[in-house]
Design a protein around this motif. Structure first.
Motif, PDB file in Angstrom:
ATOM      1  N   LYS A 112       0.836  -1.198   0.000  1.00 43.25           N
ATOM      2  CA  LYS A 112       0.000   0.000   0.000  1.00 43.25           C
ATOM      3  C   LYS A 112       0.870   1.247   0.000  1.00 43.25           C
ATOM      4  O   LYS A 112       1.811   1.350   0.783  1.00 43.25           O
ATOM      5  CB  LYS A 112      -0.957  -0.043   1.181  1.00 43.25           C
ATOM      6  CG  LYS A 112      -1.884  -1.261   1.046  1.00 43.25           C
ATOM      7  CD  LYS A 112      -2.802  -1.416   2.200  1.00 43.25           C
ATOM      8  CE  LYS A 112      -3.678  -2.664   2.010  1.00 43.25           C
ATOM      9  NZ  LYS A 112      -4.541  -2.874   3.155  1.00 43.25           N
ATOM     10  N   LYS A 113       0.517   2.182  -0.875  1.00 42.89           N
ATOM     11  CA  LYS A 113       1.336   3.375  -1.042  1.00 42.89           C
ATOM     12  C   LYS A 113       1.012   4.470  -0.035  1.00 42.89           C
ATOM     13  O   LYS A 113       1.898   5.217   0.367  1.00 42.89           O
ATOM     14  CB  LYS A 113       1.163   3.904  -2.463  1.00 42.89           C
ATOM     15  CG  LYS A 113       1.727   2.976  -3.532  1.00 42.89           C
ATOM     16  CD  LYS A 113       1.540   3.578  -4.905  1.00 42.89           C
ATOM     17  CE  LYS A 113       2.265   2.819  -5.962  1.00 42.89           C
ATOM     18  NZ  LYS A 113       1.695   1.618  -6.426  1.00 42.89           N
ATOM     19  N   THR A 114      -0.260   4.584   0.351  1.00 38.81           N
ATOM     20  CA  THR A 114      -0.677   5.695   1.226  1.00 38.81           C
ATOM     21  C   THR A 114      -1.471   5.163   2.418  1.00 38.81           C
ATOM     22  O   THR A 114      -1.944   4.017   2.406  1.00 38.81           O
ATOM     23  CB  THR A 114      -1.577   6.689   0.461  1.00 38.81           C
ATOM     24  OG1 THR A 114      -2.829   6.037   0.165  1.00 38.81           O
ATOM     25  CG2 THR A 114      -0.922   7.175  -0.831  1.00 38.81           C
ATOM     26  N   THR A 115      -1.660   6.024   3.399  1.00 35.35           N
ATOM     27  CA  THR A 115      -2.486   5.641   4.544  1.00 35.35           C
ATOM     28  C   THR A 115      -3.942   5.472   4.127  1.00 35.35           C
ATOM     29  O   THR A 115      -4.663   4.681   4.735  1.00 35.35           O
ATOM     30  CB  THR A 115      -2.372   6.659   5.695  1.00 35.35           C
ATOM     31  OG1 THR A 115      -2.720   7.968   5.215  1.00 35.35           O
ATOM     32  CG2 THR A 115      -0.958   6.681   6.258  1.00 35.35           C
ATOM     33  N   ASP A 116      -4.360   6.204   3.092  1.00 34.01           N
ATOM     34  CA  ASP A 116      -5.720   5.989   2.583  1.00 34.01           C
ATOM     35  C   ASP A 116      -5.870   4.581   2.025  1.00 34.01           C
ATOM     36  O   ASP A 116      -6.931   3.968   2.148  1.00 34.01           O
ATOM     37  CB  ASP A 116      -6.074   7.019   1.505  1.00 34.01           C
ATOM     38  CG  ASP A 116      -6.323   8.400   2.076  1.00 34.01           C
ATOM     39  OD1 ASP A 116      -6.573   8.506   3.299  1.00 34.01           O
ATOM     40  OD2 ASP A 116      -6.251   9.377   1.307  1.00 34.01           O
ATOM     41  N   ASP A 117      -4.809   4.073   1.410  1.00 40.80           N
ATOM     42  CA  ASP A 117      -4.828   2.688   0.922  1.00 40.80           C
ATOM     43  C   ASP A 117      -4.971   1.717   2.087  1.00 40.80           C
ATOM     44  O   ASP A 117      -5.593   0.660   1.949  1.00 40.80           O
ATOM     45  CB  ASP A 117      -3.561   2.358   0.139  1.00 40.80           C
ATOM     46  CG  ASP A 117      -3.437   3.112  -1.170  1.00 40.80           C
ATOM     47  OD1 ASP A 117      -4.466   3.592  -1.697  1.00 40.80           O
ATOM     48  OD2 ASP A 117      -2.299   3.228  -1.671  1.00 40.80           O
ATOM     49  N   VAL A 118      -4.359   2.035   3.215  1.00 41.72           N
ATOM     50  CA  VAL A 118      -4.466   1.178   4.394  1.00 41.72           C
ATOM     51  C   VAL A 118      -5.893   1.218   4.932  1.00 41.72           C
ATOM     52  O   VAL A 118      -6.479   0.179   5.240  1.00 41.72           O
ATOM     53  CB  VAL A 118      -3.462   1.607   5.494  1.00 41.72           C
ATOM     54  CG1 VAL A 118      -3.694   0.823   6.780  1.00 41.72           C
ATOM     55  CG2 VAL A 118      -2.023   1.425   5.005  1.00 41.72           C
ATOM     56  N   ARG A 119      -6.459   2.397   5.038  1.00 41.29           N
ATOM     57  CA  ARG A 119      -7.817   2.533   5.603  1.00 41.29           C
ATOM     58  C   ARG A 119      -8.873   1.888   4.705  1.00 41.29           C
ATOM     59  O   ARG A 119      -9.802   1.274   5.199  1.00 41.29           O
ATOM     60  CB  ARG A 119      -8.127   3.998   5.848  1.00 41.29           C
ATOM     61  CG  ARG A 119      -7.339   4.557   7.013  1.00 41.29           C
ATOM     62  CD  ARG A 119      -7.748   5.994   7.328  1.00 41.29           C
ATOM     63  NE  ARG A 119      -6.989   6.506   8.446  1.00 41.29           N
ATOM     64  CZ  ARG A 119      -5.834   7.144   8.340  1.00 41.29           C
ATOM     65  NH1 ARG A 119      -5.299   7.363   7.149  1.00 41.29           N
ATOM     66  NH2 ARG A 119      -5.203   7.568   9.415  1.00 41.29           N
TER      67      ARG A 119
END
Length: 98
Positions: free
Chosen positions: A40-47
């Motif tokens: 995952k590249k971003t924290t939005d990808d994690v969420r």
């Protein structure tokens, strides 16, 4: 359910065995979640709120198939997913330095 317990102690023992199995499975899930952080590249990808809803729909269906309460399963999964997201955010931060 295939077994009728004859005492509260027996019920508790059987629940204790299930708890051990559940915690073992949670440990395995945690390992996969940690691996997912690397992709995952971003924290939005994690969420990933859309993915969360996809998982909720899936487990509600499993609950219906297996005779579990879909409402209880959904509540448990929402809390569990939130905890795993927090864990994954920490792993992700360690990987990305953010």
């Amino acid at each position: 359910m295939d077994v009728r317990c004859t005492s509260i102690e027996e019920v508790r023992t059987r629940i204790d065995h299930i708890d051990r199995d559940l915690v073992t499975l949670l440990a395995r899930r945690c390992q996969w979640v940690a691996q997912a952080a690397a992709f995952k590249k971003t924290t939005d990808d994690v969420r990933a709120p859309a993915r969360v809803e996809q998982v909720i729909a899936k487990v509600r269906g499993i609950a219906e198939e297996t005779g579990a309460s879909p409402e209880v399963v959904e509540r448990v999964y929402r809390v569990m997913i939130a905890a795993f997201i927090d864990e994954e955010l920490q792993v992700h931060a360690g990987l990305t330095g953010k």
